[in-house]
Design a protein around this motif. Sequence first.
Motif, PDB file in Angstrom:
ATOM      1  N   THR A 122       0.807  -1.221   0.000  1.00 29.63           N
ATOM      2  CA  THR A 122       0.000   0.000   0.000  1.00 29.63           C
ATOM      3  C   THR A 122       0.833   1.259   0.000  1.00 29.63           C
ATOM      4  O   THR A 122       0.287   2.355  -0.117  1.00 29.63           O
ATOM      5  N   SER A 123       2.139   1.155   0.131  1.00 33.77           N
ATOM      6  CA  SER A 123       2.981   2.361   0.139  1.00 33.77           C
ATOM      7  C   SER A 123       4.094   2.331  -0.905  1.00 33.77           C
ATOM      8  O   SER A 123       4.902   3.247  -0.964  1.00 33.77           O
ATOM      9  N   TRP A 124       4.120   1.282  -1.728  1.00 32.88           N
ATOM     10  CA  TRP A 124       5.154   1.166  -2.753  1.00 32.88           C
ATOM     11  C   TRP A 124       4.527   0.913  -4.128  1.00 32.88           C
ATOM     12  O   TRP A 124       3.521   0.210  -4.244  1.00 32.88           O
ATOM     13  N   ASN A 125       5.147   1.495  -5.130  1.00 36.80           N
ATOM     14  CA  ASN A 125       4.766   1.234  -6.519  1.00 36.80           C
ATOM     15  C   ASN A 125       5.686   0.140  -7.038  1.00 36.80           C
ATOM     16  O   ASN A 125       6.898   0.270  -7.002  1.00 36.80           O
ATOM     17  N   HIS A 126       5.128  -0.971  -7.477  1.00 36.76           N
ATOM     18  CA  HIS A 126       5.973  -2.119  -7.808  1.00 36.76           C
ATOM     19  C   HIS A 126       5.340  -2.916  -8.951  1.00 36.76           C
ATOM     20  O   HIS A 126       4.195  -2.699  -9.312  1.00 36.76           O
TER      21      HIS A 126
END
Length: 322
Positions: A318-322
């Motif tokens: 929910t806090s990283w773009n991957h």
Amino acid sequence: CAQCHDHPEHKQWKQAHFQGLAAFFGQTHKQITNVIEGTGELEIEDRKTGQKRTIAPSVPFLTDCLPAEGQRRERLARWVTHPKNDYFARASVQRVWALLLGRPMSEAVEDIRPDEELPHALDILAKDFVAHNYDMQRLIRLIVASEVYRLDSACDPEPTEAQEQAWAVFPMTRLRPEQVAGGILQSASVKTVNRQAHILVRLAMFQGEKQFVQRYGDTGADEFDGRGGTIPQALLRLNGDLVFEKTKADLVNAAMQIAAMAPDDRAAVETAYLAVLTRRPTAKEWKHFAAKLAGTQGQERGQRLEDLYSVLLNATETSWNH
């Protein structure tokens, strides 16, 4: 740098260039809702003599591309977007690319040097951007359709920095504060909140996002510096007011609605995953959380879904773009 003195590294940028560009805004005045053209000129005080002098609008290069007619800001806008002005197209592509993939193609987002050897892809996208009249939607579609954007961020063994620099894997980057807030707010609704949503719903989402970003911290110009999150940010996601209000077992929140309307445990877990992480759970995840819901009903079931929501919202995804 050029605001106070000639640029120490990029010798072609002089203080006079900054002043000439600033002069295009010398006649602007703020109103409550907008900026208007008025009267007046930009005046600069000489540090040595203390005397003031008026600065006339001017551009640092491609002077023949500056229109002679029109309001000052209009003339400047037409010069900035002139097909011969490569800087604007390249800087635009750099920023959009960086926003979508977490870092720009070259070292700096907007500080492109005249003698810098740019990636071939940047030049291609910049020329296409100009050829299609600066169509931002087309630029975004081209980037997201590229092989680089569709790469996986995972590989075995773990991806190295060299692989990320060579765009061999999708670079792991932190989401911006407004993206984190938007994800939390959207996950609390089983319906998509977009421009077609009720005005009151959109206003509530705007206010919630604004307050969250103020506490979470906005990196502003440093949004691509690659730093990790902070402890206060993690605590805000863990027990902040926004997360608490959007996960609690309340009939207006998705957690309680899923608990009440999902036909079985598997569907409840799957719906929660789709609402928060936009993916289905793995077999292992489904088995673990379905067991937590087994045999529950009413308020107890709602509480279990609230706990599941809290876990998912605090997951790395929910806090990283991957």
